[in-house]
Each structure stands twice: as structure tokens, then as C-alpha cells.
Design a protein around this motif. Structure first.
Motif, PDB file in Angstrom:
ATOM      1  N   SER A  41      24.668   6.415  34.151  1.00 66.56           N
ATOM      2  CA  SER A  41      24.716   7.248  32.951  1.00 66.56           C
ATOM      3  C   SER A  41      25.299   8.585  33.343  1.00 66.56           C
ATOM      4  CB  SER A  41      23.321   7.442  32.356  1.00 66.56           C
ATOM      5  OG  SER A  41      22.685   8.497  33.011  1.00 66.56           O
ATOM      6  N   TYR A  51      31.280  16.911  35.433  1.00 64.46           N
ATOM      7  CA  TYR A  51      31.372  17.350  34.036  1.00 64.46           C
ATOM      8  C   TYR A  51      31.128  18.844  33.903  1.00 64.46           C
ATOM      9  CZ  TYR A  51      32.001  12.936  31.604  1.00 64.46           C
ATOM     10  OH  TYR A  51      32.525  11.790  31.105  1.00 64.46           O
ATOM     11  N   GLN A  54      34.282  20.584  34.847  1.00 68.94           N
ATOM     12  CA  GLN A  54      35.268  20.455  33.783  1.00 68.94           C
ATOM     13  C   GLN A  54      34.945  21.409  32.640  1.00 68.94           C
ATOM     14  OE1 GLN A  54      35.046  17.069  31.352  1.00 68.94           O
ATOM     15  NE2 GLN A  54      37.209  17.022  30.890  1.00 68.94           N
TER      16      GLN A  54
ATOM     17  N   PHE B  16      39.893  10.249  37.769  1.00 65.33           N
ATOM     18  CA  PHE B  16      39.888  11.623  37.263  1.00 65.33           C
ATOM     19  C   PHE B  16      40.800  11.768  36.047  1.00 65.33           C
ATOM     20  CE2 PHE B  16      37.552  12.695  40.977  1.00 65.33           C
ATOM     21  CZ  PHE B  16      36.855  13.826  40.650  1.00 65.33           C
ATOM     22  N   VAL B  19      38.856  10.152  33.180  1.00 64.68           N
ATOM     23  CA  VAL B  19      37.609  10.779  32.750  1.00 64.68           C
ATOM     24  C   VAL B  19      37.827  12.199  32.258  1.00 64.68           C
ATOM     25  CG1 VAL B  19      35.425  11.616  33.605  1.00 64.68           C
ATOM     26  CG2 VAL B  19      36.164   9.338  34.181  1.00 64.68           C
ATOM     27  N   LEU B  20      38.677  12.937  32.991  1.00 64.79           N
ATOM     28  CA  LEU B  20      38.783  14.367  32.671  1.00 64.79           C
ATOM     29  C   LEU B  20      39.852  14.650  31.630  1.00 64.79           C
ATOM     30  CD1 LEU B  20      38.319  15.996  36.162  1.00 64.79           C
ATOM     31  CD2 LEU B  20      36.641  15.515  34.414  1.00 64.79           C
ATOM     32  N   ILE B  21      40.863  13.795  31.520  1.00 69.06           N
ATOM     33  CA  ILE B  21      41.931  14.106  30.563  1.00 69.06           C
ATOM     34  C   ILE B  21      41.936  13.123  29.393  1.00 69.06           C
ATOM     35  CG2 ILE B  21      44.411  14.357  30.287  1.00 69.06           C
ATOM     36  CD1 ILE B  21      44.466  15.254  33.212  1.00 69.06           C
ATOM     37  N   ASN B  23      39.790  10.881  28.379  1.00 68.83           N
ATOM     38  CA  ASN B  23      38.577  10.775  27.578  1.00 68.83           C
ATOM     39  C   ASN B  23      38.449  11.913  26.578  1.00 68.83           C
ATOM     40  OD1 ASN B  23      37.972   8.530  28.951  1.00 68.83           O
ATOM     41  ND2 ASN B  23      36.057   9.239  29.830  1.00 68.83           N
ATOM     42  N   ARG B  24      39.221  12.958  26.792  1.00 70.62           N
ATOM     43  CA  ARG B  24      39.205  14.078  25.842  1.00 70.62           C
ATOM     44  C   ARG B  24      40.106  13.798  24.640  1.00 70.62           C
ATOM     45  NH1 ARG B  24      35.380  18.083  26.861  1.00 70.62           N
ATOM     46  NH2 ARG B  24      34.368  16.880  28.468  1.00 70.62           N
ATOM     47  N   VAL B  68      31.802   0.487  37.006  1.00 65.86           N
ATOM     48  CA  VAL B  68      30.531   1.222  36.985  1.00 65.86           C
ATOM     49  C   VAL B  68      30.784   2.723  37.042  1.00 65.86           C
ATOM     50  CG1 VAL B  68      28.486   1.708  38.357  1.00 65.86           C
ATOM     51  CG2 VAL B  68      29.093  -0.633  37.839  1.00 65.86           C
ATOM     52  N   ASP B  71      31.784   3.687  33.669  1.00 63.42           N
ATOM     53  CA  ASP B  71      30.610   3.569  32.807  1.00 63.42           C
ATOM     54  C   ASP B  71      29.679   4.747  32.954  1.00 63.42           C
ATOM     55  OD1 ASP B  71      30.879   1.277  31.316  1.00 63.42           O
ATOM     56  OD2 ASP B  71      30.405   0.003  33.012  1.00 63.42           O
ATOM     57  N   SER B  72      29.496   5.195  34.219  1.00 62.44           N
ATOM     58  CA  SER B  72      28.547   6.288  34.383  1.00 62.44           C
ATOM     59  C   SER B  72      29.113   7.585  33.801  1.00 62.44           C
ATOM     60  CB  SER B  72      28.162   6.466  35.847  1.00 62.44           C
ATOM     61  OG  SER B  72      29.287   6.430  36.657  1.00 62.44           O
ATOM     62  N   PHE B  73      30.433   7.691  33.725  1.00 58.24           N
ATOM     63  CA  PHE B  73      30.992   8.882  33.084  1.00 58.24           C
ATOM     64  C   PHE B  73      30.880   8.790  31.560  1.00 58.24           C
ATOM     65  CE2 PHE B  73      33.117   9.852  37.100  1.00 58.24           C
ATOM     66  CZ  PHE B  73      32.962  11.210  37.124  1.00 58.24           C
ATOM     67  N   MET B  74      31.036   7.586  31.033  1.00 60.65           N
ATOM     68  CA  MET B  74      31.093   7.471  29.581  1.00 60.65           C
ATOM     69  C   MET B  74      29.794   6.982  28.967  1.00 60.65           C
ATOM     70  SD  MET B  74      34.938   6.015  29.307  1.00 60.65           S
ATOM     71  CE  MET B  74      35.071   6.085  27.543  1.00 60.65           C
ATOM     72  N   THR B  75      28.768   6.769  29.806  1.00 52.35           N
ATOM     73  CA  THR B  75      27.463   6.316  29.330  1.00 52.35           C
ATOM     74  C   THR B  75      27.585   5.042  28.505  1.00 52.35           C
ATOM     75  OG1 THR B  75      27.173   8.659  28.971  1.00 52.35           O
ATOM     76  CG2 THR B  75      25.259   7.300  28.673  1.00 52.35           C
ATOM     77  N   ALA B  81      32.570  -2.172  33.163  1.00 50.47           N
ATOM     78  CA  ALA B  81      32.491  -2.993  34.366  1.00 50.47           C
ATOM     79  C   ALA B  81      32.684  -4.457  34.008  1.00 50.47           C
ATOM     80  CB  ALA B  81      31.140  -2.778  35.041  1.00 50.47           C
TER      81      ALA B  81
END
Lengths: 287, 180
Positions: A41, A51, A54, B16, B19-21, B23-24, B68, B71-75, B81
């Protein structure tokens, strides 16, 4: 036994695939329970740190935008405060004959002597080391800026609009030997401030009467006498008081409230009753 | 560069980026509610670009790790996965069908436009990405109730992700200097 091992070796990939998919399904189904899972999570530490970084970065990048929104918020608040400050209620003056007000309430009437429109602007060029210092802002006649409007910053007085083009305006700042600012001390003494164009951090108030009650740290405000600046805007604070030995008068040194070196945002004030007052006063002078 | 270091670096870069770009960036191709929000996915590219002779179990484990992590970044608890493992399992079969020779003959090479040619690479990456999106969005909605909007979502996301993956490929492929 040998056959079993052979089967496992033969179908190792398929078994691994099915096993991992089952793990995923377990993870998914567990996430619907109330306990949640700590492993996968965005609340776990490593993900949290990334995060956080960021968000710090985005916070820094969006500072400009935030500044602009705060500026607009301030403009709105200033306007609200002005509604109460610039009206003069004459309800206690029993001697005067009351004028009929528009609302039908005849017990008192309200005189408005100023009504300001605030416009926000961003400083795009700035100087502090000339004899007359000009500040350029990114608003012009297209946005309703005209010559003579007064300009203030979040902390104090800045100057007066001098030249206007379609998209830009040039402000003569109070760091200038051309314009003197009518100023009021705490005890009510009026005098104008001057600038000796040596230092952008020092203003002078020369030839104050000796009986003036002034201390170090007193605030100095504008008055509305000159019809250029709004009343009660902070000009600066007194840093030292000196007595002129020749004529025995006091000379005050002020530190301006606006930091002219790092000016970024200003408000341009339009006094909607200003032209009317100016016309009236000029008529009186001509006669 | 060592093939392990190269792939680990690519893993980090792609995660990265995702997740960082990406996903925004929330897109919707159609007005709500039919085209609900979706996010372009480029992280399957890591699996697509692993070397030809990678054994299946390595593919599966790296797919699991990648999924995974995302997944852990996006809950999303295992949904990414699940889709990534499915895709990784099918990769070898798709490559075998597309490539003229046995995969073990391509030593120290990875699937790319240069080694496969434009059309085979597009078919390869497009097919696996479509599989990935199908599995992911099916697991995400987990019902056949709104099958129409689900298919619409898969199609729109697939086109967008494919565009992003092509951009990544074109940006990070070393151009042939001698050509000029």
C-alpha cells in the motif's frame, strides 16, 4: 517419486505462474478486508518517502501559482476592509440638518470620500539606485490602469503610476526626488517625507517641530491630503531621531515598510472618487 | 553495460516515470461516465524489453516484483501484479511465434525495433499490452455488469498506453550514427 519430480520440472513454469497469480488474488481479496495490508500500500515507508519528495517538489514548483491566488485573496480582503474604513458616518452630529438618505432612513447619512478598486500586478522590472526610480508592472491600459493611480505592496506604500502603455505601466516609486509623500505621525503631526537618493532603505522627514512627540519605532502613515495616495497606508517606521543644531528642529529617519529590493507583487489602487475631487480642488485654485 | 545493471536501471527509470509522472496524468477520452478516468501505463515495457533468452521463471518473478512495486504506489493491492504476471507468462510463446529462429540463438539481444523490425515489434508489444490491459481492467471491475464501458475503457487505455510506449521506444533507442 521420480515421476513427481519430473512432473514438477516439466510444469515448473506453469506451477510458478499459477502460484504467483494465487498470491496476487490473495493480496487483492485481503485488501477488501478492514485490516488492510501493510505490505502493498502507499502507506508503507519506502513509497511514503518517495511520495513525500514528489509532493515537496510539486509544492515548490507551484509556489508561484499559490502566490497569485493569495494575492487575489488579499485583494478581496482589502476591499472588504476598505468598505468599513472609507465611509464616514455622521450620525452623532445633531447640529447638522440630516440629509435624506436613499434608504429612507433619515437618522443619519453616510458620506463616502473614497472608493477604491484594487488591481493586482506583478513587478517585471525594478530599480532602486537611480535618482528617480521606476518600477514596471505587467498591467496596462487594457486592464484599466491609468496615470496617477497609487500603488501599494502587501507591506506598505510603493508609488504612483506615471506612464501607461497597452500592456505595461511604469510606476514612479517613492524612492524619487520628484514626489514627496504627505505623512502623518502617531500624534497627528503632518509633514511630507523626502528621499535623499542615497540609500533605498532610508527616508527623511526634515524640519519637524521640536515639540513633536516621536519615538524610535513609531509608524508613519500616509494622509489623503495630496489626493494621490490613499489614507493610512504604512510608509515606514522611525529608526532614529536627530535634532538639527542650527534651527533646533527634529529630523526623522524612516525605514520604508516596502522592501524595494525584493518587490514582486503590487496592488494598483483606483480611487473612483478621485477625479471628481481633483476637479473640484483645481476649480478652487483657479479662482 | 552489464545486462543486469542495465535492466535494474531500466526498472527504476520506468517505475519512476510511471509513478511520478504518468500517474499524475488522468485522461478521459469520452465524457463521463462512459469513459471513466484512466492512467496510461508504460511499466509493462520493462517485461517487454527483457533479453530474448530470459527463462520463464525469471520473467514471472520480475513481473511479480514490478507489479507489486506499482501496486504499492497506487494502492491497488495485487491488481497490477496479476496482469503483469499474466503478460510475462505469455511473452515467450508470443516471441516464439513471431521470431524466425529459436529464442536461445539470439544471444545478448533484446526485443527492439532494431532486432525485430517495426511490424513484428508492434504486433508483439501490442498483443502483450492488450492482454495486460484486459486482465487488469477485468480484475479491477470484477464483474460483467458494465461490459460495454469496460471494453471502451480497455480500448481507450490501450491506445493511449501504446502511444506512450512508442514515444519511450523512440526516445530511448540509440540511433545508428553511421547511417548519416
Amino acid at each position: 517419486m521420480r515421476n513427481f519430480i519430473l512432473i514438477i520440472r516439466r510444469f515448473f513454469n506453469l506451477i510458478l505462474f499459477v502460484g504467483l497469480e494465487i498470491v496476487c488474488m490473495v493480496l487483492i481479496s485481503r485488501s477488501h478486508s478492514l485490516q488492510g495490508d501493510d505490505l502493498v500500500s502507499s502507506a508503507n515507508t519506502a513509497v511514503g518517502i518517495i511520495y513525500k519528495k514528489q509532493s515537496d517538489l510539486m509544492y515548490y514548483i507551484s509556489l508561484g501559482k499559490m502566490n497569485d491566488s493569495l494575492l487575489n485573496e488579499n485583494m478581496r480582503l482589502r476591499k472588504t476592509v476598505d468598505k468599513y474604513k472609507t465611509t464616514d458616518t455622521l450620525q452623532d452630529m445633531k447640529v447638522r440638518r440630516e440629509l435624506a438618505s436613499t434608504t429612507g432612513d433619515t437618522t443619519h447619512h453616510i458620506v463616502k470620500y473614497a472608493d477604491y478598486i484594487y488591481r493586482t500586478a506583478r513587478v517585471i522590472n525594478n530599480s532602486v539606485d537611480g535618482v528617480n526610480n521606476y518600477i514596471t508592472i505587467n498591467r496596462g491600459s487594457n486592464e484599466g490602469i491609468t496615470k496617477g493611480m497609487s500603488v501599494i505592496s502587501g507591506t506598505g506604500l510603493v508609488g504612483r503610476v506615471e506612464y501607461v502603455s497597452a500592456h505595461f505601466a511604469s510606476i514612479l516609486s517613492i524612492l524619487s526626488n520628484k514626489q514627496q509623500v504627505s505623512a502623518r505621525l502617531k500624534d497627528g503631526t503632518f509633514k511630507s517625507t523626502t528621499w535623499d537618493y542615497e540609500h533605498p532603505d532610508v527616508f527623511l522627514m526634515k524640519d519637524m517641530p521640536q515639540e513633536t512627540n516621536v519615538k524610535k519605532g513609531d509608524s508613519v502613515f500616509t494622509t489623503s491630503f495630496g489626493n494621490t495616495f490613499p489614507a493610512d497606508v504604512l510608509i515606514g517606521t522611525v529608526t532614529s531621531v536627530e535634532i538639527n543644531k542650527k534651527n533646533g528642529k527634529k529630523q526623522l529617519y524612516l525605514k520604508p515598510a516596502t522592501n524595494f529590493r525584493s518587490l514582486q507583487y503590487v496592488y494598483v489602487l483606483e480611487n473612483t472618487l478621485g477625479p471628481e475631487r481633483q476637479q473640484l480642488e483645481e476649480q478652487a485654485i483657479k479662482k | 553495460m552489464n545486462v543486469y545493471a542495465k535492466n535494474i536501471l531500466r526498472f527504476v527509470v520506468i517505475v519512476f516515470l510511471q509513478v511520478l509522472i504518468l500517474n499524475r496524468i488522468t485522461l478521459h477520452w469520452f465524457p463521463e461516465p462512459a469513459g471513466a478516468l484512466f492512467i496510461p501505463a508504460i511499466y509493462p515495457l520493462f517485461i517487454l524489453l527483457l533479453p530474448f533468452e530470459t527463462p520463464v521463471w525469471v520473467l514471472l518473478l520480475s513481473g511479480f516484483t514490478l507489479g507489486v512495486t506499482i501496486d504499492s504506489f497506487m494502492t491497488t493491492a495485487g491488481m497490477h501484479a496479476c496482469a503483469t504476471i499474466f503478460m510475462a507468462y505469455l511473452r515467450t510463446n508470443v516471441l516464439n511465434a513471431l521470431m524466425p529462429r529459436n529464442l536461445s540463438e539470439y544471444i545478448n539481444q533484446q526485443p527492439s525495433i532494431k532486432t525485430m523490425g517495426w511490424m513484428p515489434f508492434l504486433v508483439y508489444s501490442g498483443f502483450l499490452l492488450l492482454i495486460h490491459h484486459l486482465v487488469f481492467f477485468s480484475v479491477e471491475s470484477w464483474s460483467a455488469a458494465s461490459i460495454g464501458s469496460l471494453l471502451l475503457k480497455i480500448a481507450a487505455s490501450f491506445v493511449t498506453s501504446m502511444a506512450f510506449i512508442l514515444v519511450y521506444i523512440l526516445l530511448f533507442t540509440r540511433q545508428n550514427v553511421a547511417r548519416a
